[in-house]
Write a protein that holds these residues in place. Sequence first.
Motif, PDB file in Angstrom:
ATOM      1  N   GLN A 154       0.806  -0.985  -0.088  1.00 18.59           N
ATOM      2  CA  GLN A 154       0.035  -0.231   0.020  1.00 18.59           C
ATOM      3  C   GLN A 154       0.913   1.382   0.161  1.00 18.59           C
ATOM      4  OE1 GLN A 154      -3.031   0.099  -0.568  1.00 18.59           O
ATOM      5  NE2 GLN A 154      -3.780  -2.095  -0.081  1.00 18.59           N
ATOM      6  N   SER A 155       0.428   2.302  -0.607  1.00 15.11           N
ATOM      7  CA  SER A 155       0.951   3.751  -0.836  1.00 15.11           C
ATOM      8  C   SER A 155      -0.196   4.442  -1.103  1.00 15.11           C
ATOM      9  CB  SER A 155       2.325   3.767  -1.434  1.00 15.11           C
ATOM     10  OG  SER A 155       1.738   3.729  -2.969  1.00 15.11           O
ATOM     11  N   PRO A 156       0.049   5.857  -0.907  1.00 12.73           N
ATOM     12  CA  PRO A 156      -0.853   6.702  -1.280  1.00 12.73           C
ATOM     13  C   PRO A 156      -1.226   6.599  -2.707  1.00 12.73           C
ATOM     14  CG  PRO A 156       0.668   7.898   0.212  1.00 12.73           C
ATOM     15  CD  PRO A 156       1.040   6.625  -0.147  1.00 12.73           C
ATOM     16  N   TYR A 206       2.077  -3.921   3.397  1.00 12.59           N
ATOM     17  CA  TYR A 206       3.281  -3.474   3.861  1.00 12.59           C
ATOM     18  C   TYR A 206       2.895  -1.835   3.451  1.00 12.59           C
ATOM     19  CZ  TYR A 206       6.310  -7.428   4.408  1.00 12.59           C
ATOM     20  OH  TYR A 206       6.736  -8.519   4.525  1.00 12.59           O
ATOM     21  N   PHE A 207       3.138  -0.980   3.971  1.00 16.07           N
ATOM     22  CA  PHE A 207       2.907   0.701   3.997  1.00 16.07           C
ATOM     23  C   PHE A 207       4.375   1.424   4.227  1.00 16.07           C
ATOM     24  CE2 PHE A 207       1.829   5.021   5.128  1.00 16.07           C
ATOM     25  CZ  PHE A 207       0.685   5.193   4.129  1.00 16.07           C
ATOM     26  N   GLU A 208       4.514   1.987   3.154  1.00 16.49           N
ATOM     27  CA  GLU A 208       5.772   2.942   2.939  1.00 16.49           C
ATOM     28  C   GLU A 208       5.318   4.189   3.496  1.00 16.49           C
ATOM     29  OE1 GLU A 208       8.011   4.819  -0.460  1.00 16.49           O
ATOM     30  OE2 GLU A 208       8.591   2.668  -0.348  1.00 16.49           O
ATOM     31  N   PHE A 209       5.933   4.452   4.843  1.00 18.61           N
ATOM     32  CA  PHE A 209       5.623   5.742   5.654  1.00 18.61           C
ATOM     33  C   PHE A 209       6.968   6.488   5.399  1.00 18.61           C
ATOM     34  CE2 PHE A 209       5.348   8.249   9.364  1.00 18.61           C
ATOM     35  CZ  PHE A 209       4.189   8.949   9.428  1.00 18.61           C
ATOM     36  N   ILE A 210       6.722   7.687   4.786  1.00 23.61           N
ATOM     37  CA  ILE A 210       7.757   8.687   4.888  1.00 23.61           C
ATOM     38  C   ILE A 210       7.796   9.680   5.818  1.00 23.61           C
ATOM     39  CG2 ILE A 210       8.680  10.420   3.121  1.00 23.61           C
ATOM     40  CD1 ILE A 210       7.342   8.844   0.932  1.00 23.61           C
ATOM     41  N   SER A 211       8.723   9.822   6.664  1.00 23.41           N
ATOM     42  CA  SER A 211       8.942  10.859   7.713  1.00 23.41           C
ATOM     43  C   SER A 211      10.088  11.582   7.499  1.00 23.41           C
ATOM     44  CB  SER A 211       8.883   9.955   9.053  1.00 23.41           C
ATOM     45  OG  SER A 211       9.004  10.722   9.984  1.00 23.41           O
TER      46      SER A 211
END
Length: 84
Positions: free
Chosen positions: A22-24, A46-51
């Motif tokens: 998943q990603s936006p 899996y979600f790629e979270f960008i911080s």
Amino acid sequence: MKRKIGDCCSNSNNKDMEIVWQSPANRPERHDYIFHNGRRHVRPYYFEFISHVKNRWAGKTIVDLFAQEFKGRPYNYYVYIVII
């Protein structure tokens, strides 16, 4: 994008289970859910979270970072939590 769990996880028990990435830009679709006994369950994903990272955090371990930023708990608490 979809991948088999065996493609990314070598120690998996169920290598035929499909993982949803998943990603936006990749929104969930109806087939990403499992319907069982009238309930909707989400397939593992899996979600790629960008911080963003502050400069003072660069090069620190997660334990050191949390111990210095969140002083409400002792250092050993964060060591224990990361190990679990």
